[in-house]
Motif scaffolding. Sequence first.
Motif, mmCIF file in Angstrom:
data_model
loop_
_atom_site.group_PDB
_atom_site.id
_atom_site.type_symbol
_atom_site.label_atom_id
_atom_site.label_comp_id
_atom_site.label_asym_id
_atom_site.label_seq_id
_atom_site.Cartn_x
_atom_site.Cartn_y
_atom_site.Cartn_z
ATOM 1 N N LYS A 225 32.060 96.665 44.582
ATOM 2 C CA LYS A 225 32.853 97.617 43.797
ATOM 3 C C LYS A 225 34.343 97.461 44.105
ATOM 4 C CE LYS A 225 29.159 101.074 43.534
ATOM 5 N NZ LYS A 225 28.715 102.426 43.968
ATOM 6 N N LEU A 226 34.673 97.289 45.411
ATOM 7 C CA LEU A 226 36.072 97.082 45.780
ATOM 8 C C LEU A 226 36.626 95.820 45.131
ATOM 9 C CD1 LEU A 226 38.532 97.870 47.538
ATOM 10 C CD2 LEU A 226 37.543 96.465 49.366
ATOM 11 N N THR A 227 35.806 94.784 45.046
ATOM 12 C CA THR A 227 36.229 93.528 44.413
ATOM 13 C C THR A 227 36.630 93.750 42.959
ATOM 14 O OG1 THR A 227 34.806 92.216 45.866
ATOM 15 C CG2 THR A 227 35.490 91.210 43.790
ATOM 16 N N LEU A 228 35.769 94.384 42.203
ATOM 17 C CA LEU A 228 36.037 94.595 40.776
ATOM 18 C C LEU A 228 37.231 95.525 40.566
ATOM 19 C CD1 LEU A 228 32.401 94.954 39.371
ATOM 20 C CD2 LEU A 228 33.826 92.914 39.500
ATOM 21 N N LEU A 229 37.305 96.609 41.332
ATOM 22 C CA LEU A 229 38.406 97.568 41.171
ATOM 23 C C LEU A 229 39.741 96.928 41.534
ATOM 24 C CD1 LEU A 229 36.781 100.843 42.589
ATOM 25 C CD2 LEU A 229 37.282 100.275 40.202
ATOM 26 N N THR A 230 39.779 96.098 42.569
ATOM 27 C CA THR A 230 41.021 95.432 42.964
ATOM 28 C C THR A 230 41.500 94.488 41.871
ATOM 29 O OG1 THR A 230 40.359 95.546 45.289
ATOM 30 C CG2 THR A 230 42.089 93.990 44.722
ATOM 31 N N CYS A 231 40.589 93.696 41.328
ATOM 32 C CA CYS A 231 40.969 92.776 40.255
ATOM 33 C C CYS A 231 41.498 93.526 39.036
ATOM 34 C CB CYS A 231 39.765 91.925 39.858
ATOM 35 S SG CYS A 231 39.245 90.721 41.089
ATOM 36 N N VAL B 185 53.687 85.686 40.515
ATOM 37 C CA VAL B 185 53.399 86.111 41.884
ATOM 38 C C VAL B 185 52.388 87.244 41.881
ATOM 39 C CG1 VAL B 185 54.376 87.107 43.979
ATOM 40 C CG2 VAL B 185 55.656 85.366 42.713
ATOM 41 N N LEU B 186 52.593 88.224 40.978
ATOM 42 C CA LEU B 186 51.684 89.359 40.938
ATOM 43 C C LEU B 186 50.282 88.939 40.519
ATOM 44 C CD1 LEU B 186 51.255 92.373 41.260
ATOM 45 C CD2 LEU B 186 52.062 92.702 38.932
ATOM 46 N N ILE B 187 50.188 88.053 39.532
ATOM 47 C CA ILE B 187 48.871 87.623 39.086
ATOM 48 C C ILE B 187 48.180 86.823 40.187
ATOM 49 C CG2 ILE B 187 49.320 85.353 38.060
ATOM 50 C CD1 ILE B 187 47.343 88.200 36.427
ATOM 51 N N GLY B 188 48.963 86.220 41.090
ATOM 52 C CA GLY B 188 48.360 85.509 42.206
ATOM 53 C C GLY B 188 47.645 86.412 43.185
ATOM 54 N N VAL B 189 47.991 87.719 43.161
ATOM 55 C CA VAL B 189 47.322 88.663 44.044
ATOM 56 C C VAL B 189 45.854 88.835 43.651
ATOM 57 C CG1 VAL B 189 47.443 91.035 44.952
ATOM 58 C CG2 VAL B 189 49.528 89.821 44.414
ATOM 59 N N LEU B 190 45.501 88.387 42.433
ATOM 60 C CA LEU B 190 44.102 88.459 42.012
ATOM 61 C C LEU B 190 43.176 87.702 42.958
ATOM 62 C CD1 LEU B 190 44.167 88.066 38.126
ATOM 63 C CD2 LEU B 190 43.335 90.014 39.426
#
Length: 372
Positions: free
Chosen positions: A308-314, A329-334
Amino acid sequence: MFNLAALLGLSALVAGRVRFHRRVILLGGIPGIWIAVACLLTVARVLPPVGGLAVAALALAPYAGLLAARRSRAGRLPLPGAWAAWLAAAVREEEAELAEAIRPAPGTWRDGVAAAAALSVVVAASVTMEQAATALGHRYQVADIVTGALVLAVVTSLPNAVSAVYLARRGRGAAVLSTALNSNAINVTAGLLIPAALAGLGTPGGQDLLVTAWYLGLTVLALVLAWHGRGLDRLPGALIIAGYLAFTAALAVSVARHAVTPVTAVVPAAAVTAAGAVLLAWPARDKAAALWRRKSVLPGWDTGRLWKLTLLTCLAVAACDATTGPHLVLIGVLAIGPCCALLTARWALTAAATCFTLALGVPDHIFATTAQ
């Protein structure tokens, strides 16, 4: 493409479930993928048409010979004992569902007349349809790739689709699978490779590669889903149909823009791959509760909580990036998403998170240039 969507996807939707023996999946799937690869290499000009035909024949000829041989001979092939026994069992399982066609009741002269009349009607209708579709396409300035891949391909495969649904509703899964894969193998060999070897293939374009790449990809996806579930339920069947619709959308966009862009080629394929990975990672209903309660590598976190944490973070990172505008840079946080999923120690969940992340990142043009 339409054969896979209609013969496998639609059959699963109508029948509810189409069961396949895993031996039958491998027996028909390996030659099916082999011929799809030969098709792609030929269209991409990695192989000449004659070479592509020879590569396809390396799989098609032994496969046809094996199916034509008697059961007793299949078990006496010059192969290791376990291999010969496996092949004999696979052929036996496939023949069990094709018994009515392999050993039919004796026919009469009326059956011969009916078959000749039906063949004449089909040939005449096919010629008329091809000429009419081509003429209308030229009149209304429709690209030949659309006329061939979407119009003629659909109409010419309708009889196969009717047969597959008929067989699926009677629980004859091996017959459904062999109809879809063998029809495609014959289409590629007799409809593309043999004419190309005789008359040449012309100059390939991006749309040609798009069609053949999708054909290979959807074939692999359908076989993986069938292997994983020992058949196809309604959800995998719907995904195969969705893959065909995504292909038609990608082809239509490429025709409208007169080019195949990275986004056009990657976005639909990434979305279908992500959905397939999630479907493969999702456990059966009776095993779901136990899976989500398993301990992960992270102390104090079970698999379900980490997923759940994985999906919510993405989703959170993608939402911020969509709100503020594209930021490399921000999209790299994915990358946090697959890293979280990696801690579940489940390869399927990690692969699903990776595909989901790529599907979210592609619309942000992270693959718009070679450097990115």
